[in-house]
Structure formats: C-alpha cells, structure tokens
Design an enzyme around this catalytic site. Sequence first.
Site, PDB file in Angstrom:
ATOM      1  N   SER A 125      34.562  26.756  29.556  1.00  0.00           N
ATOM      2  CA  SER A 125      33.969  25.398  30.038  1.00  0.00           C
ATOM      3  C   SER A 125      32.664  24.916  29.432  1.00  0.00           C
ATOM      4  O   SER A 125      31.964  25.972  29.631  1.00  0.00           O
ATOM      5  CB  SER A 125      34.288  25.092  31.363  1.00  0.00           C
ATOM      6  N   TYR A 150      33.696  28.706  40.659  1.00  0.00           N
ATOM      7  CA  TYR A 150      34.349  28.205  39.623  1.00  0.00           C
ATOM      8  C   TYR A 150      33.754  28.619  38.133  1.00  0.00           C
ATOM      9  O   TYR A 150      34.169  29.328  37.431  1.00  0.00           O
ATOM     10  CB  TYR A 150      34.868  26.869  39.468  1.00  0.00           C
ATOM     11  N   LYS A 154      34.064  31.664  35.107  1.00  0.00           N
ATOM     12  CA  LYS A 154      34.330  31.335  33.604  1.00  0.00           C
ATOM     13  C   LYS A 154      33.345  32.315  32.815  1.00  0.00           C
ATOM     14  O   LYS A 154      33.488  32.882  31.789  1.00  0.00           O
ATOM     15  CB  LYS A 154      34.070  29.875  33.383  1.00  0.00           C
TER      16      LYS A 154
END
Length: 338
Positions: A125, A150, A154
């Site tokens: 991302s 989150y 990643k």
Amino acid sequence: MPLVLVTGGAGYIGSHTLPALLEAGHEVVVLDNLCNASRESLRRVERLAERTLTFVEGDIRDRDLLDRLFREHAVSAVIHFAGLKAVGESVQQPLAYYENNVAGTLVLCQAMQAAGVTRLVFSSSATVYGDGHPMPLHEGLPTGQPTNPYVRSKLMVEEVLKDLAVSDSAWSIALLRYFNPVGAHESGEIGEDPQGIPNNLLPYVAQVAVGRRECLAVYGSDYPTPDGTGVRDYIHVMDLAEGHLCALNALAERQGVNTGNLGTGQGHSVLEVVEAFEQATGQAVPYRIEPRRPGDVAACWADASLAERELGWKARRSLADMMADTWRWQKQNPQGYL
Ligand code: NAD
Ligand code: WQD
C-alpha cells in the site's frame, strides 16, 4: 500456461485481476476464506472470462491446507491479495491484523518454500510512505512512520519478504504499492462490495447516488490543496489488474525484491471526484463538509514512472472511466453481490 495461485482472489482487487489472468491463458486456483467476499464474485468472473477456475475455500494460515494445495496443483507463482485492510478496524483489533496479515503471510511463504514455489506478487500500500514526503512519491523514498496496525502490517511483510529474498536467491518477489483503487469491470458484473458502511470515498459516493445513503460527508475542506479537500491518486481497478499481469511476467526475468508504485501519477481532490462522478453519471451526489478524519493526509499521489520503465505498464483509464464503471456496477447491483 503456468498455474497461478491467487490468495484473496474473491475480493475486490483479486476478483478484477482474475479475468485478466484467465484471458491471458493462465490456469488459476483461488484460495479465499470469504471473510470479506462472496463466492458469487468468482461465479461471475468465470462467466465473464468464459473459462473455469479452481476455488479452494480456506485460510492462508492453514499450513496443512496450503501443503495439500501445493501438492495437488503445479503452482508456478502466487499473487497474494489475502488480508484485512480496514485502517480503523486495525486500531481496534491489532492482533487480528498482525495474525492475518503478517503471520498469515509467514505461513504462506513457508508453504511456498517447502513446495519450491518462489515467485510472489504482494499487495502492499502507498500508505507505507507515511506523511511528510513531497509529492509525487517514488520507490526510492524511505518508508514513513506508520500510524496504525494495518500500515505497520504491510511494512512488516515488506521487510520479511526482503529478508527472505536475501536468504535464498531463488526468490523473485514484486512488492506492489497500490494508491487508491476504484472502479469496476466495464461489464458492471463485478465490483467493490464493502460490508457495512463504506470507509472509502468511491463506494460511499456510489451508494449516495443509488439512494442507499443520504449524503456524502466530505472530511475536511481546510487542507493545503487547491480546493481544500483531500487529494489522492485514484487508479482504475482494471489498470491495477493489468499491472499485476505485467508484474507476474516480470518475475520470470528477475530475482530478489522489486518494488513498484501502481498509481496514475495524478492527484484529484474529493470535490473533483464528486464533480467527475456527477458529470459521468448524471447522478447528483449531495454532500456536506465535516471536520477532517483523523489520520488522513492532505495529499498523496504516485511517481508511476518506474513501473512504466520496469514493467512496461502504465495506467490508461481516465477519472471519467472510473466514475462511469463504478456507477454501472452500483446501478446493476444496488445491494452488491447479496
Ligand atoms: P478485499 O477485502 O476485497 O479482499 C481481500 C480478500 O482476502 C477477501 O476476499 C477476503 O475474504 C480474503 N481474506 C482475508 N483474510 C484471509 C485469510 N486469512 N485467508 C484467506 N483469505 C483471506 O480487499 P481488496 O481491496 O481486494 O485488497 C486486496 C489486497 O490489497 C489487501 O491485501 C489490501 O490490504 C491491499 N490493498 C488494498 C487497497 C484498497 O484500497 N482496496 C489499497 C492498498 C492495498
Ligand atoms: C480518500 C479521500 C478522505 C470517505 C484508504 C486507506 C489505505 C488504502 C486505500 C488499503 C480522503 C475522503 C473518504 C468519505 C471523504 N486501503 N473521504 N468522505 O484514506 O486515501 O486510503 O484506502 O490499503 O490504506 O487508508 O482512501 O477512500 O478512505 O479517502 O471525504 O466518506 O476521500 O478524507 O481525502 P484513503 P479513502
């Protein structure tokens, strides 16, 4: 053609990548636990591509299932979409996010290694860049200070995969950093089907337009941007899908880890998106200005030139295409897949 395992393939981006893979002649096995997807999406993909795929309902954290899958299918490469992706939810449930996104990827890579499968495309991302960099964002920039579990998950997986490639030169790994995927397949048969109240802008706009939601809340109009609202690099999900095909093909010619931005290189504000949606669809989108959403950055868009040079890929669909395709899906499926 080689067989590709697509984890999370029933989800939004995965289901849009499947037609591209099938139409390119790949055999496809999808592994998905359906925690955020519907089996219906895969049925529609098979109809669109006029080809069948193999669906295994299961979890990337299930090592026995993965070992069996690699024994039964001659997997040549893995595209790894499976994971949890809601920023706000990750703050409330950090263990679920680390267990799913990080531990789940570890189990997947261990099973791949045991099976001698060492080609991997990973869904990362653009949020790993963090805040504070001048735009546009390029792959040579240091990653930022993640502000939620989150994004941390990643970043952790990116580091794990880099260490894996250093430990064993057989690995060829693409880290694809997605900017803001939006839109739907031009058929209107598959699209983004968020559960509950959409966190993201486009599905919310579409649900206002179709009458499922009253009014769009525009989070902040006092950002240092041309019209004061947040600026993002929206990329058509079918451009993203084609980028995965190019990344997959590139794995055969290279070793180690290669990182690539998947964006258009152009930013658009919230109000520009609303205007483009109304222009493309003729549908009104009433909105009201609300305070900024905590954690949002003012502006974020890609330098997408590396993917063009290295992968021979460039996003080609316009903002108007993104809006029209979003609306076609929403209009034809007011309640999503059901
Ligand atoms: P999605 O939720 O629609 O798809 C994820 C899929 O993975 C779902 O089908 C879900 O059922 C499945 N899944 C989740 N955990 C699983 C597990 N443990 N085992 C098996 N299947 C599992 O999300 P998406 O928008 O398609 O995103 C795909 C990937 O791209 C995610 O890793 C996400 O973090 C990443 N990403 C998405 C965006 C975005 O804006 N959509 C942006 C950047 C990165
Ligand atoms: C876009 C713009 C909002 C909703 C998120 C995740 C990121 C990635 C992509 C997974 C912002 C504004 C939004 C609304 C609004 N997902 N907005 N009203 O926040 O850039 O990125 O999705 O990897 O991790 O953070 O996308 O669509 O939520 O917001 O005004 O109801 O729209 O403030 O400026 P974002 P978004």
